[in-house]
Design an enzyme around this catalytic site. Structure first.
Site, PDB file in Angstrom:
ATOM      1  CG  PHE A 177     -21.293  42.353   1.016  1.00  0.00           C
ATOM      2  CD1 PHE A 177     -21.621  41.170   1.683  1.00  0.00           C
ATOM      3  CD2 PHE A 177     -20.364  42.295  -0.012  1.00  0.00           C
ATOM      4  CE1 PHE A 177     -21.038  39.969   1.329  1.00  0.00           C
ATOM      5  CE2 PHE A 177     -19.770  41.095  -0.377  1.00  0.00           C
ATOM      6  CZ  PHE A 177     -20.103  39.934   0.301  1.00  0.00           C
ATOM      7  CD  GLN A 178     -16.476  40.857   1.143  1.00  0.00           C
ATOM      8  OE1 GLN A 178     -15.943  41.602   0.325  1.00  0.00           O
ATOM      9  NE2 GLN A 178     -16.277  39.546   1.142  1.00  0.00           N
ATOM     10  CE  LYS A 232     -15.518  48.795  -6.074  1.00  0.00           C
ATOM     11  NZ  LYS A 232     -16.424  47.619  -6.218  1.00  0.00           N
ATOM     12  CG  MET A 275       6.344  26.320  25.424  1.00  0.00           C
ATOM     13  SD  MET A 275       7.953  25.839  26.090  1.00  0.00           S
ATOM     14  CE  MET A 275       9.047  26.648  24.931  1.00  0.00           C
ATOM     15  CD  GLU A 292      -7.405  37.855   3.100  1.00  0.00           C
ATOM     16  OE1 GLU A 292      -8.215  38.116   2.188  1.00  0.00           O
ATOM     17  OE2 GLU A 292      -7.521  36.848   3.838  1.00  0.00           O
TER      18      GLU A 292
END
Length: 573
Positions: free
Chosen positions: A112-113, A162, A474, A50
């Site tokens: 969940f999630q 949802k 760097m 993602e």
């Protein structure tokens, strides 16, 4: 009036908003949206992470001027967008992130999630929505696109439960927005612009200081018009590269920590700084109490919060950069202006005496500065260049041909390693007929290189140059200069593992490598000749190559060094 599910409605709304492509990964809570997306005209590109979706949306947005779209499911999916949204917020990139959320009845139960992505992203978005009802989805998406693309652009999050996706709602278009508190000021105040013109007419050592706000406003032509009317020196921030051509004799380059001596000298010795679309961030100013101490400052920005935030100003102008520059040029047209030849000659002398460090002339060692120069010289004039973050980014800022707007993509304010590969992908998707080079370091490349699989599978023929110095360059440079060469955890050993050529081939790309100077042009030309699949070119350089000029963190810009232990002599103007 048609009845649609919330998921069908959002996809239809995105189509009406002109969305052509979205980057994302499906998962449980966002899955209802993916079903109507299957039949949509919107091209969905299935990324491998993602974070890649967010950076790809940024690359698409910056290179096209349109809003970039990324999609993720709830919990870890949404959380993986955070780095990209933070990057977009710092660099004012218009992105809309659409995330699934657990059912509205489960919000706050640690389902969940579940993750409070709205709360997590509150500090790094222009606005965020949490949608629990299907009838609220389309208005929120329309408002999100408006907020993301107007005023100071930036990312907007739309988090949708949802059951809002699966519930039914009435469809109608267009949708009326309800944003009573959102009224960005685009037109600058006439009296303030007139005062700015008056200050310029009295200045003996003025500088036009431009940044990323010029890009977001699309004001490059207005900059050129102003300089034609009032030919004063110009310096551009890292994010402003290409907004005024480097080939113009009045462009003195990028100022700041790794800026040119001439551009640093221009700001430090100016008696007037006309700052447009810049933030006066610490990488530009160095120690703020010693920055431009003799200069009056005019600061124009569309975001009033930026004016005076980092540097006190003498004349604030809130408004769009393009509108301000148009009015300013009109106010100076046909006016008698001071003779700035002596001032310009002084800066030109600095530019000639202290050129940007181009590396040591050592046989059989590839100089990264030369590699980047050759990529720019051999590529077509309209090539888009994207970088990661680190030494290669600074070399690219100096040695690529910055001649046009919308050709330079990099991570500025956030300094996000891993930006390059997915942003290059997004830029190529938005500009399929242009060459798009990603210039990356071996450290950055290993953070998001999996998106080359996405490129290979989706026929996105990007070109990636890995400037491989086998270290976190760097960071190692700082360890060399400030930590007695104690190289703690900066050796990557990428001269041995991984084999980037084999890795590229395993991901469906062409892999090429150069290990000596006489191989550099050949591999670049081979990469340019391949346009049917992604190409990765690994170029081996010394781990001791360093970026110069440099101002040490927290030090005055007057203490700039143009090479190690070599400081310029500051003559009087």
């Amino acid at each position: 009036m048609n009845q649609l599910t919330g998921a069908q409605a959002i996809v239809k709304a995105l189509e009406h908003l002109g969305v052509e492509v979205a980057f994302g990964i499906p998962g449980g809570t966002i899955l209802p949206m993916y079903d109507p997306l299957f039949d949509s005209s919107i091209r969905h590109i299935l990324v491998r992470h993602e974070q890649g979706a967010a950076h790809a949306a940024e690359g698409y947005a910056t290179s096209t001027g349109r809003v970039g779209v990324c999609i993720a499911t709830s919990g870890p999916g949404a959380a993986n967008l955070v780095t990209g949204l933070s990057n977009a917020y710092m660099d004012s990139t218009p992105v809309v992130a659409i995330t699934g959320q657990v059912g509205s009845a489960m919000i706050g139960t640690d389902a969940f999630q579940e993750a409070d992505i709205r709360g997590m992203t509150f500090p790094i978005t222009k606005h965020s929505f949490l949608i629990k009802s299907p009838e609220d989805i389309v208005p929120a998406v329309v408002e999100a696109f408006h907020i993301a693309s107007t005023g100071r652009p930036g990312p907007v999050l739309v988090d949708i439960a949802k059951d809002a996706f699966t519930g039914m709602t009435d469809w109608s278009w267009p949708v009326e927005m309800n944003l009573p508190g959102y009224k960005p000021t685009s037109k600058p105040h006439n009296r303030q612009v007139a005062q700015a013109a008056s200050m310029i007419k009295k200045a003996t050592q003025p500088v036009l200081f431009i940044g990323g706000g010029i890009l977001r406003s699309g004001a490059a032509e207005e900059v050129a018009a102003l300089i034609k009317t009032a030919p004063m020196p110009v310096v551009t921030t890292l994010m402003g590269r290409g907004q005024f051509p480097d080939s113009h004799p009045l462009n003195f380059g990028m100022p700041g920590m790794h800026g040119t001596v001439a551009s640093v000298g221009a700001l430090q010795r100016a008696d007037l700084i006309v700052a447009v679309g810049v933030r006066f961030d610490d990488r530009v100013t160095g120690a703020k109490d010693s920055f431009a101490t003799n200069a009056a400052i005019i600061h124009c920005d569309i975001d009033p919060a930026e004016i005076g935030k980092n540097k006190a100003v003498d004349l604030p102008i809130v408004g769009d950069a393009k509108a301000m520059l148009v009015e300013l040029e009109l106010g100076l047209r046909d006016q008698k202006l001071p003779d700035w030849k002596k001032w310009i000659a002084y800066l030109t002398g600095l530019q000639e005496k202290y050129p940007t460090w181009a590396g040591d002339d050592t046989d059989n060692i590839i100089q990264p500065q030369e590699v980047i120069s050759r990529i720019g010289e051999l590529s077509p004039d309209d090539t888009i260049f994207v970088t990661g973050v680190g030494q290669h980014q600074m070399w690219s800022a100096h040695f690529l041909p910055h001649e046009r707007p919308n050709q330079w993509l990099t991570s500025g304010g956030a300094g996000t390693m891993g930006f390059c590969i997915p942003a290059t992908m997004g830029a190529k998707v938005g500009n399929p007929d242009r060459v798009v080079w990603g210039i990356d370091g071996d450290g950055c490349f290993q953070m998001t290189n999996q998106e080359l699989v996405t490129c290979a599978l989706n026929n996105i023929p990007v070109k990636i140059a890995i400037i491989n110095n086998q270290v976190l360059g760097m960071v190692r440079q700082w360890q060399t200069l400030f930590y007695d060469q104690r190289y703690s955890n900066t050796e990557l050993h990428t001269d041995r593992v991984p084999d980037f050529v084999k890795l590229a081939e395993a991901m469906g790309c062409v892999g090429l490598r150069a290990t000596t100077p006489d191989e550099v042009d050949s591999v670049i030309e081979q990469a340019l000749a391949i346009n049917d699949k992604p190409v990765v070119v690994e170029i081996m350089v010394s781990k001791d190559a360093q970026v110069w000029p440099m101002v040490a963190a927290g030090m005055s810009n007057d203490d700039i060094k143009y090479a190690r232990d070599m400081a310029p002599e500051w003559d009087e103007v």
